[in-house]
Design a protein around this motif. Sequence first.
Motif, PDB file in Angstrom:
ATOM      1  N   SER A   1      22.547 -36.084 -16.292  1.00 55.13           N
ATOM      2  CA  SER A   1      22.233 -36.076 -14.819  1.00 55.13           C
ATOM      3  C   SER A   1      23.411 -35.899 -14.137  1.00 55.13           C
ATOM      4  CB  SER A   1      21.740 -37.378 -14.681  1.00 55.13           C
ATOM      5  OG  SER A   1      22.323 -38.527 -14.984  1.00 55.13           O
ATOM      6  N   PHE A   2      23.975 -37.085 -13.325  1.00 56.20           N
ATOM      7  CA  PHE A   2      25.126 -37.047 -12.388  1.00 56.20           C
ATOM      8  C   PHE A   2      26.200 -36.875 -13.458  1.00 56.20           C
ATOM      9  CE2 PHE A   2      27.189 -40.875 -13.115  1.00 56.20           C
ATOM     10  CZ  PHE A   2      26.257 -41.828 -13.805  1.00 56.20           C
TER      11      PHE A   2
ATOM     12  N   VAL B   1      23.106 -30.243  -4.018  1.00 55.04           N
ATOM     13  CA  VAL B   1      24.069 -30.972  -4.740  1.00 55.04           C
ATOM     14  C   VAL B   1      24.911 -31.846  -3.844  1.00 55.04           C
ATOM     15  CG1 VAL B   1      26.129 -30.669  -6.104  1.00 55.04           C
ATOM     16  CG2 VAL B   1      24.398 -28.775  -6.368  1.00 55.04           C
ATOM     17  N   SER B   2      25.047 -32.983  -4.331  1.00 56.94           N
ATOM     18  CA  SER B   2      25.803 -33.940  -3.218  1.00 56.94           C
ATOM     19  C   SER B   2      26.934 -34.574  -4.188  1.00 56.94           C
ATOM     20  CB  SER B   2      24.725 -35.190  -3.286  1.00 56.94           C
ATOM     21  OG  SER B   2      25.238 -36.151  -2.430  1.00 56.94           O
ATOM     22  N   GLN B   3      28.005 -34.586  -3.282  1.00 54.74           N
ATOM     23  CA  GLN B   3      29.275 -35.090  -3.972  1.00 54.74           C
ATOM     24  C   GLN B   3      29.777 -36.211  -3.196  1.00 54.74           C
ATOM     25  OE1 GLN B   3      31.040 -30.686  -4.366  1.00 54.74           O
ATOM     26  NE2 GLN B   3      32.340 -32.209  -5.591  1.00 54.74           N
ATOM     27  N   ASP B   4      30.350 -37.196  -3.812  1.00 57.03           N
ATOM     28  CA  ASP B   4      30.934 -38.476  -3.218  1.00 57.03           C
ATOM     29  C   ASP B   4      32.190 -38.945  -3.707  1.00 57.03           C
ATOM     30  OD1 ASP B   4      30.696 -41.652  -3.322  1.00 57.03           O
ATOM     31  OD2 ASP B   4      30.092 -40.724  -1.282  1.00 57.03           O
ATOM     32  N   PRO B   5      33.092 -39.303  -3.159  1.00 58.28           N
ATOM     33  CA  PRO B   5      33.234 -39.169  -1.494  1.00 58.28           C
ATOM     34  C   PRO B   5      33.416 -37.507  -0.929  1.00 58.28           C
ATOM     35  CG  PRO B   5      35.326 -39.813  -2.296  1.00 58.28           C
ATOM     36  CD  PRO B   5      34.369 -39.775  -3.612  1.00 58.28           C
ATOM     37  N   ARG B   6      33.463 -37.719   0.259  1.00 57.78           N
ATOM     38  CA  ARG B   6      33.693 -36.351   0.915  1.00 57.78           C
ATOM     39  C   ARG B   6      35.058 -36.196   0.953  1.00 57.78           C
ATOM     40  NH1 ARG B   6      29.709 -33.905   3.979  1.00 57.78           N
ATOM     41  NH2 ARG B   6      31.407 -32.240   3.939  1.00 57.78           N
TER      42      ARG B   6
ATOM     43  N   ASP C   1      45.561 -33.874 -19.802  1.00 59.11           N
ATOM     44  CA  ASP C   1      45.352 -35.138 -20.168  1.00 59.11           C
ATOM     45  C   ASP C   1      44.939 -36.070 -19.267  1.00 59.11           C
ATOM     46  OD1 ASP C   1      47.630 -35.062 -22.949  1.00 59.11           O
ATOM     47  OD2 ASP C   1      45.591 -34.042 -22.621  1.00 59.11           O
ATOM     48  N   ARG C   2      45.197 -36.096 -18.052  1.00 60.21           N
ATOM     49  CA  ARG C   2      44.953 -37.043 -16.851  1.00 60.21           C
ATOM     50  C   ARG C   2      43.658 -36.722 -16.202  1.00 60.21           C
ATOM     51  NH1 ARG C   2      47.261 -36.494 -12.794  1.00 60.21           N
ATOM     52  NH2 ARG C   2      48.204 -34.256 -12.801  1.00 60.21           N
ATOM     53  N   PHE C   3      42.960 -35.816 -16.783  1.00 55.30           N
ATOM     54  CA  PHE C   3      41.896 -35.362 -16.385  1.00 55.30           C
ATOM     55  C   PHE C   3      40.454 -35.604 -17.236  1.00 55.30           C
ATOM     56  CE2 PHE C   3      42.358 -32.785 -11.981  1.00 55.30           C
ATOM     57  CZ  PHE C   3      43.797 -32.869 -12.244  1.00 55.30           C
ATOM     58  N   SER C   4      39.692 -36.352 -16.880  1.00 55.04           N
ATOM     59  CA  SER C   4      38.439 -36.333 -17.707  1.00 55.04           C
ATOM     60  C   SER C   4      37.090 -36.165 -16.843  1.00 55.04           C
ATOM     61  CB  SER C   4      38.390 -37.799 -18.389  1.00 55.04           C
ATOM     62  OG  SER C   4      38.385 -38.693 -17.692  1.00 55.04           O
ATOM     63  N   ALA C   5      36.190 -35.440 -17.657  1.00 54.44           N
ATOM     64  CA  ALA C   5      34.729 -35.361 -16.942  1.00 54.44           C
ATOM     65  C   ALA C   5      33.763 -36.053 -17.986  1.00 54.44           C
ATOM     66  CB  ALA C   5      34.485 -33.862 -16.363  1.00 54.44           C
ATOM     67  N   GLU C   6      32.663 -36.621 -17.235  1.00 54.20           N
ATOM     68  CA  GLU C   6      31.571 -36.917 -18.055  1.00 54.20           C
ATOM     69  C   GLU C   6      30.298 -36.584 -17.264  1.00 54.20           C
ATOM     70  OE1 GLU C   6      33.109 -40.982 -20.325  1.00 54.20           O
ATOM     71  OE2 GLU C   6      31.956 -41.104 -18.600  1.00 54.20           O
ATOM     72  N   ARG C   7      29.276 -36.381 -18.294  1.00 52.50           N
ATOM     73  CA  ARG C   7      28.058 -36.308 -17.803  1.00 52.50           C
ATOM     74  C   ARG C   7      26.801 -36.911 -18.571  1.00 52.50           C
ATOM     75  NH1 ARG C   7      24.220 -30.700 -16.593  1.00 52.50           N
ATOM     76  NH2 ARG C   7      22.634 -31.780 -14.971  1.00 52.50           N
ATOM     77  N   PRO C   8      26.878 -38.284 -18.449  1.00 56.35           N
ATOM     78  CA  PRO C   8      25.950 -39.204 -19.136  1.00 56.35           C
ATOM     79  C   PRO C   8      24.574 -38.727 -19.082  1.00 56.35           C
ATOM     80  CG  PRO C   8      26.942 -40.349 -17.430  1.00 56.35           C
ATOM     81  CD  PRO C   8      27.711 -39.072 -17.432  1.00 56.35           C
TER      82      PRO C   8
ATOM     83  N   PHE D   1      35.335 -39.085  -8.990  1.00 58.49           N
ATOM     84  CA  PHE D   1      34.367 -38.242  -7.926  1.00 58.49           C
ATOM     85  C   PHE D   1      33.070 -38.313  -8.630  1.00 58.49           C
ATOM     86  CE2 PHE D   1      38.285 -37.817  -6.003  1.00 58.49           C
ATOM     87  CZ  PHE D   1      38.980 -36.948  -6.286  1.00 58.49           C
ATOM     88  N   ARG D   2      32.098 -38.310  -8.189  1.00 59.84           N
ATOM     89  CA  ARG D   2      30.686 -37.848  -8.414  1.00 59.84           C
ATOM     90  C   ARG D   2      30.062 -37.041  -7.892  1.00 59.84           C
ATOM     91  NH1 ARG D   2      26.187 -42.215  -9.783  1.00 59.84           N
ATOM     92  NH2 ARG D   2      24.275 -41.033  -9.247  1.00 59.84           N
ATOM     93  N   CYS D   3      29.305 -36.401  -8.702  1.00 61.99           N
ATOM     94  CA  CYS D   3      28.358 -35.114  -8.339  1.00 61.99           C
ATOM     95  C   CYS D   3      27.049 -35.341  -8.919  1.00 61.99           C
ATOM     96  CB  CYS D   3      29.032 -34.063  -9.030  1.00 61.99           C
ATOM     97  SG  CYS D   3      27.869 -32.723  -8.488  1.00 61.99           S
ATOM     98  N   ASP D   4      26.165 -35.311  -7.831  1.00 60.29           N
ATOM     99  CA  ASP D   4      24.621 -35.261  -8.394  1.00 60.29           C
ATOM    100  C   ASP D   4      24.148 -33.872  -8.157  1.00 60.29           C
ATOM    101  OD1 ASP D   4      25.117 -38.389  -7.003  1.00 60.29           O
ATOM    102  OD2 ASP D   4      23.468 -38.340  -8.720  1.00 60.29           O
TER     103      ASP D   4
END
Lengths: 106, 113
Positions: B73-74, B4-9, B63-70, B21-24
């Motif tokens: 994948s990532f 699992v890869s996260q960016d940025p550190r 409400d200030r937080f949102s997450a997606e996984r289009p 933030f991104r997560c692969d």
Amino acid sequence: GIQVEQSPPDLILQEGANSTLRCNFSDSVNNLQWFHQNPWGQLINLFYIPSGTKQNGRLSATTVATERYSLLYISSSQTTDSGVYFCALAFNKFYFGSGTKLNVKP
Amino acid sequence: DTGVSQDPRHKITKRGQNVTFRCDPISEHNRLYWYRQTLGQGPEFLTYFQNEAQLEKSRLLSDRFSAERPKGSFSTLEIQRTEQGDSAMYLCASSLDQNTEAFFGQGTRLTVV
């Protein structure tokens, strides 16, 4: 809700000593994992152990699902074993205990 | 596969700014989880996905937080109008399926000044 309790919260050992960390949980086990959090914050997988006993080098783990607890054994501890150990119970998502902070002194 | 890869550190931002933030995840892992961890505490659940579907969100996810996984994948985690209380380590994990072994990334350490 699901409760996961770890003990002891803190543990100080002399290098070479053995230790047992305990994880009690309030619900039936689909998956239980033990992690070691390294100094940079990453959670490193130690064991995936919903039941039974597993060993990996100086570390071993036992989960007794019917009695709702898991134990992590560390034998002949080394300074590199220092850090925080977490158990996590899976029930759709992962429920973490508050951790055991281990300090192994040379 | 490299895990699992996260960016940025690391991310330092001023209060009120937006961050993403991104997560692969590990390829072919259907489940993806986001957790938040503050000093001295265990990881706290934020949200998880089964493929592209967001199945659960914690009450911590305001409400200030949102997450997606289009496309399953990532994943991205966005925090709008950051506050000092958002300072934490944000951890991403993936697993093949429900209740299977999970693997965590290195985390993204956020500092809001």
